[in-house]
Design a protein around this motif. Structure first.
Motif, PDB file in Angstrom:
ATOM      1  N   GLY A  33      49.934  38.679  45.990  1.00  0.00           N
ATOM      2  CA  GLY A  33      50.802  39.355  46.942  1.00  0.00           C
ATOM      3  C   GLY A  33      50.545  38.850  48.341  1.00  0.00           C
ATOM      4  N   ALA A  34      51.575  38.922  49.209  1.00  0.00           N
ATOM      5  CA  ALA A  34      51.428  38.432  50.577  1.00  0.00           C
ATOM      6  C   ALA A  34      52.322  39.246  51.500  1.00  0.00           C
ATOM      7  N   THR A  35      51.796  39.615  52.654  1.00  0.00           N
ATOM      8  CA  THR A  35      52.564  40.342  53.661  1.00  0.00           C
ATOM      9  C   THR A  35      52.360  39.682  55.016  1.00  0.00           C
ATOM     10  N   GLN A  36      53.343  39.913  55.891  1.00  0.00           N
ATOM     11  CA  GLN A  36      53.302  39.320  57.223  1.00  0.00           C
ATOM     12  C   GLN A  36      53.845  40.326  58.227  1.00  0.00           C
ATOM     13  N   GLU A  37      53.140  40.506  59.345  1.00  0.00           N
ATOM     14  CA  GLU A  37      53.592  41.415  60.385  1.00  0.00           C
ATOM     15  C   GLU A  37      53.079  40.936  61.731  1.00  0.00           C
ATOM     16  N   ILE A  38      53.717  41.432  62.796  1.00  0.00           N
ATOM     17  CA  ILE A  38      53.312  41.112  64.163  1.00  0.00           C
ATOM     18  C   ILE A  38      52.752  42.378  64.801  1.00  0.00           C
ATOM     19  N   LEU A 159      46.788  38.175  52.355  1.00  0.00           N
ATOM     20  CA  LEU A 159      46.968  37.613  51.015  1.00  0.00           C
ATOM     21  C   LEU A 159      46.041  38.315  50.025  1.00  0.00           C
ATOM     22  N   THR A 160      46.592  38.723  48.880  1.00  0.00           N
ATOM     23  CA  THR A 160      45.792  39.246  47.762  1.00  0.00           C
ATOM     24  C   THR A 160      45.649  38.134  46.736  1.00  0.00           C
ATOM     25  N   LEU A 161      44.390  37.767  46.417  1.00  0.00           N
ATOM     26  CA  LEU A 161      44.124  36.579  45.616  1.00  0.00           C
ATOM     27  C   LEU A 161      43.575  36.948  44.242  1.00  0.00           C
ATOM     28  N   ASP A 162      43.911  36.080  43.286  1.00  0.00           N
ATOM     29  CA  ASP A 162      43.368  36.177  41.931  1.00  0.00           C
ATOM     30  C   ASP A 162      42.412  35.013  41.727  1.00  0.00           C
ATOM     31  N   LEU A 163      41.192  35.305  41.299  1.00  0.00           N
ATOM     32  CA  LEU A 163      40.178  34.290  41.070  1.00  0.00           C
ATOM     33  C   LEU A 163      39.920  34.162  39.567  1.00  0.00           C
ATOM     34  N   ALA A 164      39.894  32.912  39.119  1.00  0.00           N
ATOM     35  CA  ALA A 164      39.520  32.585  37.730  1.00  0.00           C
ATOM     36  C   ALA A 164      40.400  33.330  36.730  1.00  0.00           C
ATOM     37  N   GLN A 165      41.714  33.299  36.984  1.00  0.00           N
ATOM     38  CA  GLN A 165      42.698  33.831  36.033  1.00  0.00           C
ATOM     39  C   GLN A 165      42.421  35.289  35.649  1.00  0.00           C
ATOM     40  N   GLY A 166      42.305  36.133  36.681  1.00  0.00           N
ATOM     41  CA  GLY A 166      42.163  37.566  36.465  1.00  0.00           C
ATOM     42  C   GLY A 166      40.744  38.066  36.384  1.00  0.00           C
ATOM     43  N   THR A 167      39.746  37.203  36.554  1.00  0.00           N
ATOM     44  CA  THR A 167      38.360  37.662  36.472  1.00  0.00           C
ATOM     45  C   THR A 167      38.031  38.626  37.606  1.00  0.00           C
ATOM     46  N   ARG A 168      38.489  38.333  38.785  1.00  0.00           N
ATOM     47  CA  ARG A 168      38.324  39.259  39.909  1.00  0.00           C
ATOM     48  C   ARG A 168      39.428  38.992  40.940  1.00  0.00           C
TER      49      ARG A 168
END
Length: 361
Positions: A33-38, A159-168
């Motif tokens: 997921g990703a968001t942007q604001e000023i 940014l919301t990140l996924d590491l190692a295909q859902g591991t964390r």
């Protein structure tokens, strides 16, 4: 119908994220997921968290930004680099204090991510948002971080990140100053452009010949003793001797003679027609001693007309200008009519030669 998707700042980060994770750590990374604001400067303080890793970003022209990553993302990168795999994140444990070592581990990740994502957006303003920013230093707390952020408005990229295909999962945040509009440059005047182009296309010779040269035109010279010069009075008449309008002298301010000319008038203004300079002999004079050598080589008698001995050279005639006597001055030069030079051919023929002699002499 296929419709192309424009590349925004968030999409540029999404496209670059997986490549950077694979190239640097061989770690599968994806943006969930990703968001942007000023937000304004005061609002920036609310987006940062003390238990996250906060770093300052150095930008072009002294601009400052910031980045923040949570403990889950930092721990995942450390595990991948030390153990070669990422373990699930345990949120129930005590919060770990972020150190400068943690900041050093994510430095290459932040630098390469910004470098690759910056040129991807389609608009110039969005490209300028990330261009030139890189890792600066770890921020100790939010208060010190806010002291370094001096711009009025900031873009917050979360940014919301996924590491190692859902591991964390982890969180990455960029706080970048809103780019100021580039200064408007007024288009230069077309006449100025033409003048600049003309000046730039001139050669050194043309530039030198276009310089102003102050010259003096004189009809004669008068030499007086210092005693007589000191005794001159207003209204006194001096005898000039022999003078002529047709043999005026062209002098420099220092008195050096550059040439001669005819003094007159043209279109109601005083004018001077420069006399052409006497050309040198096309065939150089030869010594009489060389005649025997050339005659032995088959030279004809007519080819010895230009041979002179040393004694003969002293008797050679000088220029006709000096040989011709000047007419006597029997007129009042203050009211004497001057010859009209308007119809004389070649009025400007030798002007360039005269100026060239003046500038090189």
């Amino acid at each position: 119908m296929h419709q192309s998707r424009t590349v925004s700042v968030l999409r540029a980060l999404r496209l670059s994220m997986s490549k950077v994770g694979n190239d640097l750590f061989e770690l599968p990374l994806a943006v969930l997921g990703a968001t942007q604001e000023i937000v304004d400067n005061e609002g920036c303080a609310a987006v940062f968290k003390e238990d996250h890793l906060m770093v300052l970003l150095d930008g072009p022209g002294g601009a400052r930004g910031a980045a923040m990553v949570d403990a889950a993302f930092v721990g995942g990168l450390i595990q991948q680099q030390t153990m070669g795999s990422v373990q699930p994140f345990k949120a129930d444990g005590p919060a770990r204090i972020m150190t400068t070592t943690d900041a050093s581990l994510i430095e290459p990740f932040i630098n390469i991510l910004l470098e690759r994502a910056a040129p991807l957006p389609e608009t110039e303003d969005e490209r300028r948002l990330m261009t030139g920013f890189k890792f600066g230093a770890k921020a100790q707390d939010i208060r010190l971080l806010m002291l370094a952020l001096e711009d009025k408005e900031y873009q917050i990229l979360r940014l919301t990140l996924d590491l190692a295909q859902g591991t964390r999962q982890g969180e990455l945040l960029f706080c970048l100053p809103v780019p100021k509009p580039p200064p408007k440059i007024d288009p230069p005047d077309s006449e100025d452009d033409e003048d600049a182009a003309d000046e730039g296309s001139k050669t050194l010779c043309e530039n030198v010949l276009s310089l102003k040269a102050n010259l003096i035109v004189s009809l004669t010279q008068l030499q007086l003793p210092i005693r007589a010069a000191g005794a001159l009075q207003v209204g006194q008449v001096l005898e000039l001797g022999r003078v002529s309008f047709s043999d005026a002298q062209i002098r420099t301010l220092e008195g050096r003679i550059l040439g001669h000319g005819v003094l007159g008038q043209r279109e109601g203004m005083r004018a001077l027609r420069v006399k052409p300079r006497a050309k040198q002999r096309d065939v150089p004079s030869r010594r009489s001693s060389d005649a025997g050598i050339l005659k032995a080589e088959g030279a004809q008698d007519s080819q010895f007309d230009d041979f002179y001995s040393v004694q003969d050279l002293a008797a050679l005639p000088g220029p006709a200008m000096n040989a011709a006597p000047m007419p006597a001055a029997d007129m009042d030069f203050a009211s004497a009519p001057m010859p009209d030079l308007s119809d004389l051919p070649g009025f400007e023929d030798d002007a360039e030669d005269l100026i060239s002699q003046y500038t090189t002499g």
